[in-house]
Design a protein around this motif. Structure first.
Motif, short mmCIF file in Angstrom:
data_model
loop_
_atom_site.label_atom_id
_atom_site.label_comp_id
_atom_site.label_asym_id
_atom_site.label_seq_id
_atom_site.Cartn_x
_atom_site.Cartn_y
_atom_site.Cartn_z
N MET A 5 0.82 -1.21 0.00
CA MET A 5 0.00 0.00 0.00
C MET A 5 0.86 1.26 0.00
O MET A 5 0.53 2.25 -0.67
CB MET A 5 -0.94 0.00 1.21
CG MET A 5 -1.80 1.23 1.35
SD MET A 5 -3.15 1.31 0.15
CE MET A 5 -4.42 0.38 1.05
N TRP A 8 2.15 2.25 -3.46
CA TRP A 8 1.12 2.51 -4.47
C TRP A 8 0.90 4.01 -4.63
O TRP A 8 0.66 4.73 -3.67
CB TRP A 8 -0.17 1.81 -4.06
CG TRP A 8 -1.35 2.10 -4.95
CD1 TRP A 8 -1.34 2.35 -6.30
CD2 TRP A 8 -2.73 2.16 -4.54
NE1 TRP A 8 -2.62 2.55 -6.76
CE2 TRP A 8 -3.49 2.44 -5.71
CE3 TRP A 8 -3.39 2.00 -3.33
CZ2 TRP A 8 -4.88 2.57 -5.68
CZ3 TRP A 8 -4.77 2.11 -3.31
CH2 TRP A 8 -5.51 2.40 -4.46
N LYS A 19 -6.79 4.69 -0.92
CA LYS A 19 -5.50 4.77 -0.21
C LYS A 19 -5.61 5.65 1.03
O LYS A 19 -4.97 5.36 2.06
CB LYS A 19 -4.40 5.28 -1.14
CG LYS A 19 -3.04 5.31 -0.44
CD LYS A 19 -1.89 5.54 -1.38
CE LYS A 19 -0.57 5.47 -0.62
NZ LYS A 19 0.61 5.61 -1.51
N GLU A 40 -4.85 -2.09 -8.13
CA GLU A 40 -4.44 -1.89 -6.73
C GLU A 40 -5.64 -1.65 -5.82
O GLU A 40 -5.58 -1.95 -4.62
CB GLU A 40 -3.46 -0.72 -6.63
CG GLU A 40 -2.10 -0.96 -7.26
CD GLU A 40 -2.08 -0.62 -8.75
OE1 GLU A 40 -0.97 -0.59 -9.31
OE2 GLU A 40 -3.15 -0.37 -9.33
N ALA A 44 -6.10 -3.81 -2.51
CA ALA A 44 -6.17 -3.16 -1.21
C ALA A 44 -7.41 -3.57 -0.43
O ALA A 44 -7.35 -3.78 0.79
CB ALA A 44 -6.13 -1.64 -1.38
N PRO A 47 -7.61 -8.27 -0.10
CA PRO A 47 -6.24 -8.82 -0.12
C PRO A 47 -6.18 -10.35 -0.07
O PRO A 47 -5.12 -10.93 -0.31
CB PRO A 47 -5.61 -8.21 1.14
CG PRO A 47 -6.77 -8.00 2.06
CD PRO A 47 -7.91 -7.59 1.17
#
Length: 214
Positions: A5, A8, A19, A40, A44, A47
């Motif tokens: 993370m 990213w 994020k 992503e 995230a 997972p």
């Protein structure tokens, strides 16, 4: 490949919201209908996705420079708890083809409605499909039917893999067409799962079927 993370750097507003922790659930994205443009985001929020190779095949095509041979790979991904995706990838080598198929499957991820749709079962768990639904691909048609707990997955091996990754433990099924065609069988099964979200039902009926609101 492990997702980091911190490394990213989001390229979309949706990615930035994920994020920054503003969006913490994939359900929020699905409910709002936002298009997911970055893998992503899925890595995230989900997972624990598992990957299963469904089929590996050699495909050939003629080119002016000669015969071109690629590998075509079909992959299913899922977290065994209501999320599953199916994807395809092509490349000259198997490894890159699998990677492309995994990415494609993540972009095709769906939330699967589950419940206790068999009238002979009143356990209230989300262990089967809540409604009878059908999906098709090519000549193949797959019908999924609610089953009581303990029945298991009464479907072909390809269907079993997709059901397990979706978090479905019990199901009856009926198939028609050339089911030995792995690609069409997988796509028809996946299409049937997609149809679950399109079935209209009242909140009361959904509650009786043990379906959590989506």
């Amino acid at each position: 490949m492990n997702f980091n993370m911190e490394e990213w750097e989001p390229r979309t507003n949706l990615g930035r919201l994920v994020k920054e922790g503003v969006i913490t659930s994939i359900d929020e994205i699905f409910e709002e209908g936002h298009p997911i443009m970055e893998l992503e985001i899925i890595d995230a929020l989900l997972p624990d996705l598992e990957e299963e190779v469904i089929d590996v095949n050699l495909v050939q095509r003629m080119h002016k420079s000669g015969r071109k041979v690629n590998f075509r790979v079909i992959v299913a991904v899922g977290n065994r708890d209501g999320y599953v995706g199916l994807g395809q990838g092509k490349a000259r080598e198997v490894g890159p083809a699998i990677r492309k198929a995994v990415d494609d499957a993540k972009f095709n991820l769906i939330k699967v409605r589950r419940g206790c749709g068999d009238w002979g079962c009143v356990c209230g768990r989300e262990h089967t499909v809540p409604f009878k639904v059908s999906g098709k691909s090519g000549s193949v048609r797959v019908t999924l039917i609610p089953a009581p707990g303990g029945v298991g997955l009464a479907i072909g091996d390809v269907g079993k893999t997709i059901m397990r990754l979706a978090g479905i433990d019990d199901v009856w099924s009926h198939t028609r067409g050339q089911t030995q065609t792995t690609v069409n069988f997988a796509r028809a099964t996946f299409d049937a799962l997609k149809q679950l979200s399109k079935v209209k039902a009242s909140e009361k009926d959904l509650k009786n079927l043990g379906v959590c609101s989506t």
